[in-house]
Motif scaffolding. Structure first.
Motif, PDB file in Angstrom:
ATOM      1  N   ALA A 291     -14.153  -6.097  -8.857  1.00 41.08           N
ATOM      2  CA  ALA A 291     -13.796  -7.068  -7.817  1.00 41.08           C
ATOM      3  C   ALA A 291     -12.582  -6.602  -7.023  1.00 41.08           C
ATOM      4  N   LEU A 292     -11.625  -5.976  -7.708  1.00 43.30           N
ATOM      5  CA  LEU A 292     -10.441  -5.444  -7.029  1.00 43.30           C
ATOM      6  C   LEU A 292     -10.844  -4.333  -6.063  1.00 43.30           C
ATOM      7  N   GLN A 293     -11.689  -3.418  -6.529  1.00 38.43           N
ATOM      8  CA  GLN A 293     -12.123  -2.305  -5.684  1.00 38.43           C
ATOM      9  C   GLN A 293     -12.931  -2.788  -4.487  1.00 38.43           C
ATOM     10  N   GLU A 294     -13.853  -3.695  -4.747  1.00 37.26           N
ATOM     11  CA  GLU A 294     -14.685  -4.207  -3.656  1.00 37.26           C
ATOM     12  C   GLU A 294     -13.846  -4.997  -2.652  1.00 37.26           C
ATOM     13  N   GLY A 295     -12.876  -5.757  -3.180  1.00 33.44           N
ATOM     14  CA  GLY A 295     -12.009  -6.524  -2.289  1.00 33.44           C
ATOM     15  C   GLY A 295     -11.169  -5.628  -1.403  1.00 33.44           C
TER      16      GLY A 295
ATOM     17  N   ASP B 297     -11.309  -5.964   2.455  1.00 37.66           N
ATOM     18  CA  ASP B 297     -10.190  -6.648   3.096  1.00 37.66           C
ATOM     19  C   ASP B 297      -8.939  -5.796   3.262  1.00 37.66           C
ATOM     20  N   GLY B 298      -8.960  -4.557   2.735  1.00 39.90           N
ATOM     21  CA  GLY B 298      -7.802  -3.696   2.875  1.00 39.90           C
ATOM     22  C   GLY B 298      -6.831  -3.815   1.720  1.00 39.90           C
ATOM     23  N   ALA B 299      -5.722  -3.100   1.827  1.00 38.95           N
ATOM     24  CA  ALA B 299      -4.763  -3.007   0.731  1.00 38.95           C
ATOM     25  C   ALA B 299      -3.761  -4.148   0.704  1.00 38.95           C
ATOM     26  N   GLY B 300      -3.618  -4.874   1.805  1.00 38.05           N
ATOM     27  CA  GLY B 300      -2.621  -5.941   1.848  1.00 38.05           C
ATOM     28  C   GLY B 300      -3.059  -7.096   2.721  1.00 38.05           C
ATOM     29  N   ALA B 301      -2.320  -8.208   2.610  1.00 44.05           N
ATOM     30  CA  ALA B 301      -2.655  -9.401   3.392  1.00 44.05           C
ATOM     31  C   ALA B 301      -2.182  -9.294   4.834  1.00 44.05           C
TER      32      ALA B 301
ATOM     33  N   LEU C  65       1.606 -18.634   5.972  1.00 40.16           N
ATOM     34  CA  LEU C  65       1.651 -19.577   7.083  1.00 40.16           C
ATOM     35  C   LEU C  65       1.591 -18.904   8.448  1.00 40.16           C
ATOM     36  N   VAL C  66       1.454 -17.576   8.451  1.00 39.61           N
ATOM     37  CA  VAL C  66       1.282 -16.868   9.724  1.00 39.61           C
ATOM     38  C   VAL C  66      -0.191 -16.509   9.889  1.00 39.61           C
ATOM     39  N   SER C  67      -0.606 -15.400   9.228  1.00 44.98           N
ATOM     40  CA  SER C  67      -2.035 -15.052   9.285  1.00 44.98           C
ATOM     41  C   SER C  67      -2.500 -14.390   7.995  1.00 44.98           C
ATOM     42  N   GLY C  68      -1.691 -14.539   6.928  1.00 48.20           N
ATOM     43  CA  GLY C  68      -2.007 -13.837   5.691  1.00 48.20           C
ATOM     44  C   GLY C  68      -2.804 -14.622   4.676  1.00 48.20           C
TER      45      GLY C  68
ATOM     46  N   THR D 236       5.284 -11.993   2.277  1.00 43.04           N
ATOM     47  CA  THR D 236       3.895 -11.619   2.521  1.00 43.04           C
ATOM     48  C   THR D 236       3.000 -12.118   1.396  1.00 43.04           C
ATOM     49  N   ALA D 237       1.831 -12.595   1.770  1.00 44.93           N
ATOM     50  CA  ALA D 237       0.876 -13.076   0.770  1.00 44.93           C
ATOM     51  C   ALA D 237       0.389 -11.930  -0.109  1.00 44.93           C
ATOM     52  N   LEU D 238      -0.044 -12.285  -1.326  1.00 44.03           N
ATOM     53  CA  LEU D 238      -0.636 -11.283  -2.217  1.00 44.03           C
ATOM     54  C   LEU D 238      -1.813 -10.593  -1.535  1.00 44.03           C
ATOM     55  N   PRO D 239      -2.085  -9.321  -1.869  1.00 38.73           N
ATOM     56  CA  PRO D 239      -3.292  -8.682  -1.338  1.00 38.73           C
ATOM     57  C   PRO D 239      -4.530  -9.504  -1.672  1.00 38.73           C
ATOM     58  N   PRO D 240      -5.407  -9.758  -0.701  1.00 40.31           N
ATOM     59  CA  PRO D 240      -6.629 -10.510  -0.989  1.00 40.31           C
ATOM     60  C   PRO D 240      -7.462  -9.885  -2.107  1.00 40.31           C
TER      61      PRO D 240
END
Length: 399
Positions: free
Chosen positions: A64-68, A72-76, A81-84, A273-277
């Motif tokens: 799931a981590l690899q597919e995510g 979605d990339g490496a970071g949020a 509250l902005v776009s993360g 910054t939000a956690l990586p998705p």
């Protein structure tokens, strides 16, 4: 004006740590395979991590981590509250809140940030107080200091002591905060008694169950559920994602009003910054395993009993604990360090815990167990612990 030189100050402090035997050294792991880790070219069996259910390397979690990351990339890319804020974050908050029986959850980058956020957002006026167990995790204690509220501490696991502190506290808003399972002793807070204290004193009871969720209670729902308590008695609860769930981050669960307030005002939530998705996607899979894989908890329970029985037969000094945290008391710092070094030579990684993390004279080896350990590995560790203790005692007796 003559100001102290900061380089001179830190050199003096380091000399003091060296003299006290309290220098902390990072250990570099080059590879990990289950409970086996490679360090300095040697493979060791680790007994000091917090991966209690063995989920950090579970193949579906890792997939799931690899597919995510691929999706979605490496970071949020931004704060929540902005776009993360991503759908994966929303799914984790919803899943954990539903698991624990709370209306809503809020995802943070770490348990430290979450504990600071709760106190900073709620205890914000002069006279507000946070009453805490003396052995609470450092993040809870630091949160009070950083939030600027009054901090009062009561003797460990002493509900009457908590009552006394609240009675003599200022007339501001009050929070009663405790670990669910204490990280260094492995024992459990008297939650039912504390709920009565909180209700009598009109204090909000907040439980940091970092080491309980996933391991204790029905469906692994933690210390609060094990005590047959819920949102009415304990309005806010912290779940860390880096212990039994094998990932990273934390979720605070609570009622809609409290969680909405945190999301709108808590600085550690707003300004980071939000956690990586991808990490959230992995956590979602880990939570599903923690909920349904009862065999992991059953095996862990058996290993805990096996370790405690062996330690008792060999006369090792333990603390009463039925959690995966099984401290072996050594007394002084030098003995703890010597035993840890002897264990490493024998092929085991067990970290020595010294003051100020634990009280003076209470240095220990913090043994932790995982569902990935085998019974034979636990038996062999107990034998090695007894040998290391005997060797240290012989050296001290000859000195």
């Amino acid at each position: 004006m003559s100001r102290p030189d900061l380089h001179e100050r830190i050199q003096a402090l380091r000399k003091l740590r060296i003299a006290q035997g309290r220098v902390r050294v990072r250990r570099t792991i080059t590879r990990r395979d289950g409970v086996r880790v490679e360090m300095d070219g040697r493979w060791l069996t680790e007994f000091c991590g917090n991966d209690y259910l063995g989920l950090s390397q579970q193949f579906q979690v890792v997939s799931a981590l690899q597919e995510g990351a691929g999706r979605d990339g490496a970071g949020a890319g931004a704060s929540h509250l902005v776009s993360g804020h991503h759908a994966a974050h929303e799914a984790v908050e919803r899943e954990i809140a539903q698991w624990l029986g709370y209306p809503r959850g809020l995802l943070f980058g770490s348990g430290y940030l979450a504990n600071l956020a709760v106190q900073q957002a709620l205890l914000l006026e002069d006279g507000d107080v946070c009453v805490q167990d003396r052995l609470n995790h450092a993040s809870l204690l630091d949160a009070s200091l950083l939030a600027g509220c009054k901090l009062r501490r009561y003797p460990h696991a002493d509900a009457e002591g908590a009552l006394r502190q609240l009675k003599h506290a200022p007339e501001g808003a009050a929070m009663l905060a405790t670990d669910g399972v204490f990280s260094m002793d492995g024992d459990v807070a008297p939650l039912r008694a504390l709920t009565l204290v909180a209700r009598m004193q009109k204090a909000l009871l907040y439980v940091d169950d970092a080491h309980g969720v996933g391991v204790r209670g029905p469906e692994g729902r933690g210390s609060v559920a094990e005590a047959n308590l819920g949102p009415v008695e304990i309005p806010l609860q912290l779940v860390t994602l880096g212990k039994a769930l094998g990932g990273y981050g934390a979720v605070v669960v609570g009622d809609d009003a409290l969680i909405q307030h945190l999301s709108e005002t808590a600085r550690p939530y707003i300004y980071t910054t939000a956690l990586p998705p991808a990490q959230a996607a992995a956590t979602l899979v880990a939570v599903k395993h923690a909920r349904r894989d009862e065999w992991r908890r059953e095996k862990l329970t058996g290993l805990i009993a096996r370790f405690r029985g062996g330690a008792q037969r060999h006369g090792l000094e333990t603390i009463v604990s039925d959690s995966p945290i099984q401290p072996i008391l050594c007394g002084d710092d030098a003995s703890a360090m010597a035993m840890s070094s002897a264990l490493q030579s024998a092929g085991y990684l067990v970290t020595a815990i010294r003051p100020p993390t634990v009280p003076e004279g209470k240095a220990r080896l913090r043994v932790t167990l995982s569902a990935l350990h085998m019974a034979a590995e636990v038996d062999a560790l107990v034998e090695a612990l007894a040998r290391s203790r005997d060797a240290v005692q012989r050296v001290r007796g000859a000195a």
